[in-house]
Design an enzyme around this catalytic site. Sequence first.
Site, PDB file in Angstrom:
ATOM      1  N   SER A 170       0.870  -1.178   0.000  1.00 55.44           N
ATOM      2  CA  SER A 170       0.000   0.000   0.000  1.00 55.44           C
ATOM      3  C   SER A 170       0.903   1.222   0.000  1.00 55.44           C
ATOM      4  CB  SER A 170      -0.880   0.001   1.252  1.00 55.44           C
ATOM      5  OG  SER A 170      -1.450   1.277   1.481  1.00 55.44           O
ATOM      6  N   TYR A 211      -1.877  -0.457  10.905  1.00 55.77           N
ATOM      7  CA  TYR A 211      -1.845  -0.834   9.493  1.00 55.77           C
ATOM      8  C   TYR A 211      -0.580  -0.323   8.813  1.00 55.77           C
ATOM      9  CZ  TYR A 211      -3.378  -1.355   4.639  1.00 55.77           C
ATOM     10  OH  TYR A 211      -3.474  -1.708   3.309  1.00 55.77           O
TER      11      TYR A 211
END
Length: 237
Positions: free
Chosen positions: A141, A154
């Site tokens: 990501s 995250y």
Amino acid sequence: MSFKQRTVLITGASRGIGKRLALDLAAEGAHLGLVARNKETLEQVKNAAEEYGVKVLTFTGSVADEQLANEAVSKMIETFGRIDYLVNNAGYGIFGPTEGYSEQAWSDLYDTNVKGTFLFCKAAMGPMKKAGAGHIINIASDVAKRVFDGGALYCSSKFAQDAFSAALRKEVRRDGIKVSVVYSGLVDTDFHPDPHAPEKKEWLTDENMSAGIRFVMGQPAHVVIDELMIHPLSQEY
């Protein structure tokens, strides 16, 4: 480069990016190994992929299970003789204030986003080294490169996945193995709490991500795309 008769092992293959990638590769003639937790949805993807005349193996369970990783790789080698590509796509996110995370939430997320990547890479490296070829693609990501408020858990997991990938790339390049990381910006997936949020119309789609991943996979043998960052035009980065 054609994917006809190539072999691809994909984690997180029952929905979203993994599902789309599996079906697109099947349409181009690739044989597949698909890994996911949900057996029913995984079988649906398998059935859809097999309509293209390719062979598909499925493996149900957590990517953090070393036995599952070893079984998937062993069965791929037994069936196809090799693994050309490993795509570590399985992952999810938990967001919010750090004091709201439980120890179990931390462990579960790191198990999927980091440990799973490690275990499947470790399992695949032996056969790839023996073949003197192979390509590992880890789906990360853009938060592997930046952070945001509410994303401590995250973001840190994606930083860890990215660092592992970068070090592994240096380690196995001499063995003829490629390691690529694909970083996505905003993608219209289940991450968003509102499936009908109007801004999602401007985000990346599973199809966009599949096209980018297949571009990375499709380079000539002597070319490796180390990193590919993909964003929707509407997203500031």
